[in-house]
Design an enzyme around this catalytic site. Structure first.
Site, PDB file in Angstrom:
ATOM      1  N   CYS A 160      42.526  37.459  46.900  1.00 12.23           N
ATOM      2  CA  CYS A 160      41.780  38.276  47.827  1.00 12.23           C
ATOM      3  C   CYS A 160      40.883  39.057  47.048  1.00 12.23           C
ATOM      4  O   CYS A 160      40.142  40.064  47.537  1.00 12.23           O
ATOM      5  CB  CYS A 160      42.451  39.116  48.755  1.00 12.23           C
ATOM      6  SG  CYS A 160      43.582  40.506  47.706  1.00 12.23           S
ATOM      7  N   HIS A 162      25.426  52.589  55.777  1.00 14.46           N
ATOM      8  CA  HIS A 162      25.325  51.739  57.314  1.00 14.46           C
ATOM      9  C   HIS A 162      24.362  50.813  57.246  1.00 14.46           C
ATOM     10  O   HIS A 162      24.310  49.670  57.476  1.00 14.46           O
ATOM     11  CB  HIS A 162      25.399  52.700  58.274  1.00 14.46           C
ATOM     12  CG  HIS A 162      26.700  53.348  58.525  1.00 14.46           C
ATOM     13  ND1 HIS A 162      26.824  54.445  59.416  1.00 14.46           N
ATOM     14  CD2 HIS A 162      27.882  52.976  58.143  1.00 14.46           C
ATOM     15  CE1 HIS A 162      28.262  54.533  59.662  1.00 14.46           C
ATOM     16  NE2 HIS A 162      28.827  53.654  58.915  1.00 14.46           N
ATOM     17  N   ARG A 211      36.398  48.729  35.792  1.00 15.51           N
ATOM     18  CA  ARG A 211      35.385  47.860  36.731  1.00 15.51           C
ATOM     19  C   ARG A 211      34.238  48.525  37.302  1.00 15.51           C
ATOM     20  O   ARG A 211      33.327  47.985  37.656  1.00 15.51           O
ATOM     21  CB  ARG A 211      36.306  47.187  37.999  1.00 15.51           C
ATOM     22  CG  ARG A 211      36.886  48.471  38.728  1.00 15.51           C
ATOM     23  CD  ARG A 211      37.965  47.738  39.507  1.00 15.51           C
ATOM     24  NE  ARG A 211      37.648  47.591  41.008  1.00 15.51           N
ATOM     25  CZ  ARG A 211      38.553  47.214  41.882  1.00 15.51           C
ATOM     26  NH1 ARG A 211      39.658  47.171  41.741  1.00 15.51           N
ATOM     27  NH2 ARG A 211      38.248  47.282  43.315  1.00 15.51           N
ATOM     28  N   ARG A 218      42.298  46.575  54.123  1.00 13.91           N
ATOM     29  CA  ARG A 218      42.681  47.844  53.024  1.00 13.91           C
ATOM     30  C   ARG A 218      42.748  48.966  53.763  1.00 13.91           C
ATOM     31  O   ARG A 218      42.045  49.702  54.308  1.00 13.91           O
ATOM     32  CB  ARG A 218      41.313  47.731  52.194  1.00 13.91           C
ATOM     33  CG  ARG A 218      41.006  46.883  51.437  1.00 13.91           C
ATOM     34  CD  ARG A 218      39.599  47.006  50.293  1.00 13.91           C
ATOM     35  NE  ARG A 218      39.656  46.231  49.532  1.00 13.91           N
ATOM     36  CZ  ARG A 218      39.067  45.325  48.950  1.00 13.91           C
ATOM     37  NH1 ARG A 218      38.037  44.766  50.086  1.00 13.91           N
ATOM     38  NH2 ARG A 218      38.897  44.642  47.881  1.00 13.91           N
ATOM     39  N   GLU A 222      48.081  42.197  40.188  1.00  8.83           N
ATOM     40  CA  GLU A 222      46.788  42.910  39.587  1.00  8.83           C
ATOM     41  C   GLU A 222      47.180  43.380  38.374  1.00  8.83           C
ATOM     42  O   GLU A 222      46.168  43.693  37.518  1.00  8.83           O
ATOM     43  CB  GLU A 222      46.428  43.991  40.598  1.00  8.83           C
ATOM     44  CG  GLU A 222      46.283  43.845  42.014  1.00  8.83           C
ATOM     45  CD  GLU A 222      46.043  45.005  42.796  1.00  8.83           C
ATOM     46  OE1 GLU A 222      44.615  45.085  42.958  1.00  8.83           O
ATOM     47  OE2 GLU A 222      46.785  45.767  43.115  1.00  8.83           O
ATOM     48  N   ASN A 240      39.963  41.440  41.226  1.00 11.67           N
ATOM     49  CA  ASN A 240      39.289  42.662  40.576  1.00 11.67           C
ATOM     50  C   ASN A 240      40.018  43.537  39.874  1.00 11.67           C
ATOM     51  O   ASN A 240      39.539  43.889  38.658  1.00 11.67           O
ATOM     52  CB  ASN A 240      38.788  43.338  41.809  1.00 11.67           C
ATOM     53  CG  ASN A 240      38.083  42.833  42.935  1.00 11.67           C
ATOM     54  OD1 ASN A 240      37.624  41.699  42.692  1.00 11.67           O
ATOM     55  ND2 ASN A 240      38.197  43.385  44.300  1.00 11.67           N
ATOM     56  N   ASP A 241      41.269  43.734  39.996  1.00  7.95           N
ATOM     57  CA  ASP A 241      42.089  44.708  39.273  1.00  7.95           C
ATOM     58  C   ASP A 241      42.530  43.766  38.023  1.00  7.95           C
ATOM     59  O   ASP A 241      42.596  44.235  36.938  1.00  7.95           O
ATOM     60  CB  ASP A 241      43.111  45.378  39.807  1.00  7.95           C
ATOM     61  CG  ASP A 241      42.639  46.725  40.593  1.00  7.95           C
ATOM     62  OD1 ASP A 241      41.794  47.631  39.806  1.00  7.95           O
ATOM     63  OD2 ASP A 241      42.884  46.917  41.593  1.00  7.95           O
ATOM     64  N   ARG A 252      47.814  45.816  53.731  1.00  9.48           N
ATOM     65  CA  ARG A 252      48.090  46.448  52.581  1.00  9.48           C
ATOM     66  C   ARG A 252      48.561  48.025  52.435  1.00  9.48           C
ATOM     67  O   ARG A 252      47.804  48.845  53.219  1.00  9.48           O
ATOM     68  CB  ARG A 252      47.173  46.571  51.409  1.00  9.48           C
ATOM     69  CG  ARG A 252      47.360  47.022  50.082  1.00  9.48           C
ATOM     70  CD  ARG A 252      46.298  46.325  48.873  1.00  9.48           C
ATOM     71  NE  ARG A 252      44.999  47.375  49.130  1.00  9.48           N
ATOM     72  CZ  ARG A 252      43.979  46.961  48.304  1.00  9.48           C
ATOM     73  NH1 ARG A 252      44.221  46.145  47.286  1.00  9.48           N
ATOM     74  NH2 ARG A 252      43.207  47.711  48.666  1.00  9.48           N
TER      75      ARG A 252
END
Ligand code: PEP
Ligand code: MG
Length: 760
Positions: free
Chosen positions: A680, A364, A643, A471, A609, A632-633, A507
């Protein structure tokens, strides 16, 4: 031999602290191999020296003092050649150099091997013996294998800054540089102020009570004062802070609720423990449960619970405790574990940055520091906070570097850098509400990636077109069981209704790979190639259906919901998911029993992806309404690079020419098919990436909240046709570094150089 090796490696990895571990290592090797001496020299690249760091057999007084140039003596030769050196009589070797301090006159036989991690020589390990002989092949193999195994430990210590901390590596003039993990970008200079917690749950001795009623009242009173304190802190938070930050404080509020922590603490008091001990027992149980979870986000929740409980404890033991005092000059807060409530308590005019000895990018503290725009450095576990107390500190939140007690001319240079950075941010902020339009009038649409409640943030900023990626797994990961349909419905509904005019792309559950659920353990050899994303939810349709029903129910009266499927590889998966979505839709519609209901089937999209889908894009286009590239993927699968694996992190690069070629191919095809397409993945929020994506023909980019302003500023500073020329140039390059250099140079010539120095 193998057993001995295993035993040594295990024992060394159990020994805390690098110096102690290396001392243990040389002793164990000397005993196991029955040699007269075993030593380790570690490399210091700044000084181009190999420094004797541990020995059993050479003179102990030489440790830290004997420093051998990279090109000196047989030790230097081992490092230079990057291969073992086995010599019968070292004194006769042409490269032998005498260092009187080590007292090695009686040793003749010499075996040295380099310690290498990821192509970098970290040091040299040696064995020596009086007897004049060549070491056997077995002995040589043993030392080489051992050096390879301990290389990782040394590399880790290096990353933690432990090498610098060890006395032998201290820099001259008291100034030191240590490295942590960047938690929030930015530069800051100030006095280190440590947060000393006077009374801690962890150090409390368990005691029983004589008066149950008194203890219950003491506990309840302490909770009330803490509740008021937390409320005060949250009121002091800037209104403009993102909703996910405000959510931290509402979580504290929930924990303070009598039905949460309170019920269990009072149960312990009734069992005979005093209020403080009862709190300790309950909180330790809670925290252990969170810490045991694999997901780093959930592990961080243990820190919050302990933080809150330490506050309650303070008031149980001292109900009239005075507020903490802070210096009235710029300072950097340092603590073992920086929590959100500590940050909220610091005077914001003086707080320049934070150093959290423990913690990660998910803490946090890191999230909050990013939101309030101050630099944060996390995870420097080998340093005691007291070492930084009252010292002048310069922190670089881009690289994770901390300079302790810098020289006066460095301080001048740092001040200059900070001023430059401030003016850059002022320029970025001034433009944040202006539309994302390039100088040659090309409009870009920016969306938000999130996994937490977003209401105000989105509603207040016209420049954010909606949520490009919600997400949904994040709320699943925060729970200790699958969230029931009603709970999911309420969450999704609150987001849709707060932003009725903005597209919200949710998603479906994307777990597996690096996103485990504590209540659905998946143990696999190759998690990223295994049961992940849509594969899990199609195999467990009950999970998919509950989520689909919750989303569709939540969309009643609204038209802004879009549903997106992760990790799609085949058309059959899309067909099956559509079948389930339709089932959920008709069920919900029937349950509504409202003949006037205009509820519509939400738009459906897939994430691109898995490289396979790129070759079937036109077929997928017949089944879905939109595409979204998960770069990313896509990068991970295209380059076959995990990754999250630090060992191959230098190979994971979205600027790889093949990744760029695929991204270009996707944009061209999607535009030809007239299918809306978004990116994204992280690349969209990176200035260099965003520029190339726009040039390729992507018009919608979705990114984290803290990147949106920056990317908006980038687009407003450039022209589309210049980026198209840039793209044409970089597409002919053959390696990612050259691409990055060229794009960075482009940004630099367009006055966006500050973003390049800042590492994007
Ligand atoms: C991606 O893979 O680019 C993506 C956005 O999904 P995630 O990072 O959640 O896997
Ligand atoms: Mg992904």
């Amino acid at each position: 031999m193998l057993t001995t090796l295993k035993h040594i490696v295990q024992e060394v990895s159990r020994t805390p602290g690098l110096d102690a571990a290396l001392n243990r290592l040389v002793t164990l090797v000397k005993e196991a191999m029955q040699v007269d001496s075993c030593s380790i020299y570690l490399a210091n690249y700044e000084q181009q020296q190999l420094i004797l760091t541990a020995t059993n057999g050479l003179d102990q007084g030489a440790v830290g003092k004997v420093r051998i140039g990279f090109y000196e003596g047989v030790i230097g030769l081992v490092g230079q050649r990057e291969e073992p050196l086995n010599i019968e009589n070292v004194h006769q070797h042409p490269r032998f150099k005498h260092y009187p301090e080590v007292k090695e006159e009686n040793y003749n036989a010499f075996l040295g091997t380099p310690i290498i991690y990821q192509r970098k020589v970290l040091g040299v390990m040696t064995m020596q013996q009086r007897e004049m002989r060549r070491f056997s092949l077995d002995e040589e193999a043993f030392l080489v294998t051992l050096a390879a195994q301990i290389a990782l430990e040394i590399a880790n210590a290096d990353m933690l800054g432990e090498l610098i901390q060890s006395e032998s590596m201290a820099l001259p003039s008291g100034q030191q540089v240590i490295n942590g993990v960047p938690g929030s970008s930015g530069l800051a200079l100030g006095i280190g102020v440590t947060w000393n917690q006077q009374i801690l749950l962890s150090t409390l001795v368990n005691r029983r009570h004589k008066n149950e009623a008194y203890e219950i009242i003491a506990y309840r009173d302490a909770v009330e004062i803490t509740r008021a304190e937390v409320k005060q802190l949250s009121l002091g938070l800037d209104e403009s802070l993102p909703d996910d930050i405000k959510a931290i404080f509402s979580m504290y509020d929930q924990l303070l609720d009598a039905n949460s922590l309170g019920r269990e603490v009072e149960k312990r008091i009734k069992e005979g423990w005093n209020a403080a001990t009862s709190l300790k027992l309950v909180v330790e149980e809670y925290a252990a449960r969170f810490k045991a979870m694999q997901d780093p986000y959930m592990q961080e929740r243990a820190v919050d619970i302990i933080d809150l409980s330490n506050r309650i404890l303070g008031y149980i033991l001292n109900p009239t405790k005075k507020p903490r005092e802070f210096p009235d000059k710029p300072f950097i807060l340092v603590a073992d574990e920086i929590t959100a409530s500590m940050l909220a308590e610091c005077p914001s005019e003086m707080l320049q940055g934070v150093i959290s000895i423990n913690g990660s990018q998910n803490s946090h503290a890191a999230i909050l520091a990013r939101a309030i725009g101050i630099p944060a450095i996390m995870g420097i576990a080998s340093i005691l906070p007291s070492l930084l107390d009252q010292k002048t500190l310069f922190i670089d939140g881009y690289s994770g570097m901390i300079t302790i007690s810098p020289e006066p001319q460095q301080i001048r240079e740092f001040r200059h850098l900070i001023a430059e950075e401030k003016s850059l941010h002022e320029r970025i902020d001034a433009m944040s509400n202006e539309p994302s339009v390039t100088l040659d009038h090309h409009e870009m649409h920016l969306y938000l990636n999130t996994g937490l409640v977003v209401k105000q943030e989105l509603a207040d900023n016209d420049n954010i077109k909606g949520v490009g990626l919600f997400r949904t797994e994040i709320p699943f990961m925060q729970s200790d069981h699958f969230p029931p349909e009603q709970a999911q419905y309420e969450l999704y509904r609150s987001i849709l209704e707060a932003n009725p005019d903005k597209d919200i792309t949710m998603r479906t559950l994307d777990i597996g790979g690096d996103k485990p659920l504590s209540y659905l353990p998946i143990v696999e050899d190759n998690p990223f190639l295994g049961w992940r994303g849509i594969r899990v939810t199609l195999d467990q349709p009950e999970i998919f259906l509950v989520q689909a029903r919750a989303m569709i129910r939540a969309s009643e009266d609204y038209t802004n919901l879009q549903i997106m499927l992760p990790m799609i590889t085949t058309i059959a998966e899309v067909k099956e998911a559509k079948r389930l979505l339709k089932q959920a839709y008709y069920e919900v519609k029937e349950e509504l029993k409202d003949p006037l209901s205009t509820m519509m089937m939400p738009k459906l999209g897939i994430m691109l992806e898995v490289p396979a889908v790129v070759y079937q894009l036109s077929q997928f286009a017949q089944h879905v309404d939109f595409f979204s590239v998960g770069s990313n993927d896509l990068t991970q699968y295209l380059l076959a690079v995990d990754r999250n694996n630090p060992r191959v992190s230098s190979l994971y690069n979205s600027f790889h020419p093949s990744v760029l070629a695929v991204l270009q191919e996707i944009a061209t095809q999607a535009n030809k098919l007239e299918k809306p397409i978004t990116v994204c993945g992280e690349l969209a929020g990176d200035p260099a990436g965003a520029v190339l994506l726009m040039a390729m023909g992507y018009q919608k980019l979705s990114m984290n909240a803290h990147n949106i302003r920056k990317i908006n500023w980038v687009f407003r500073s450039i022209q589309l046709h210049h980026t198209q020329q840039l793209l044409a140039d970089v597409m002919s390059l053959d390696n990612p570094d050259e691409v990055k250099i060229q794009v960075d140079a482009f940004l630099e010539t367009h006055g966006l150089g500050g973003l390049v120095r800042a590492g994007g």
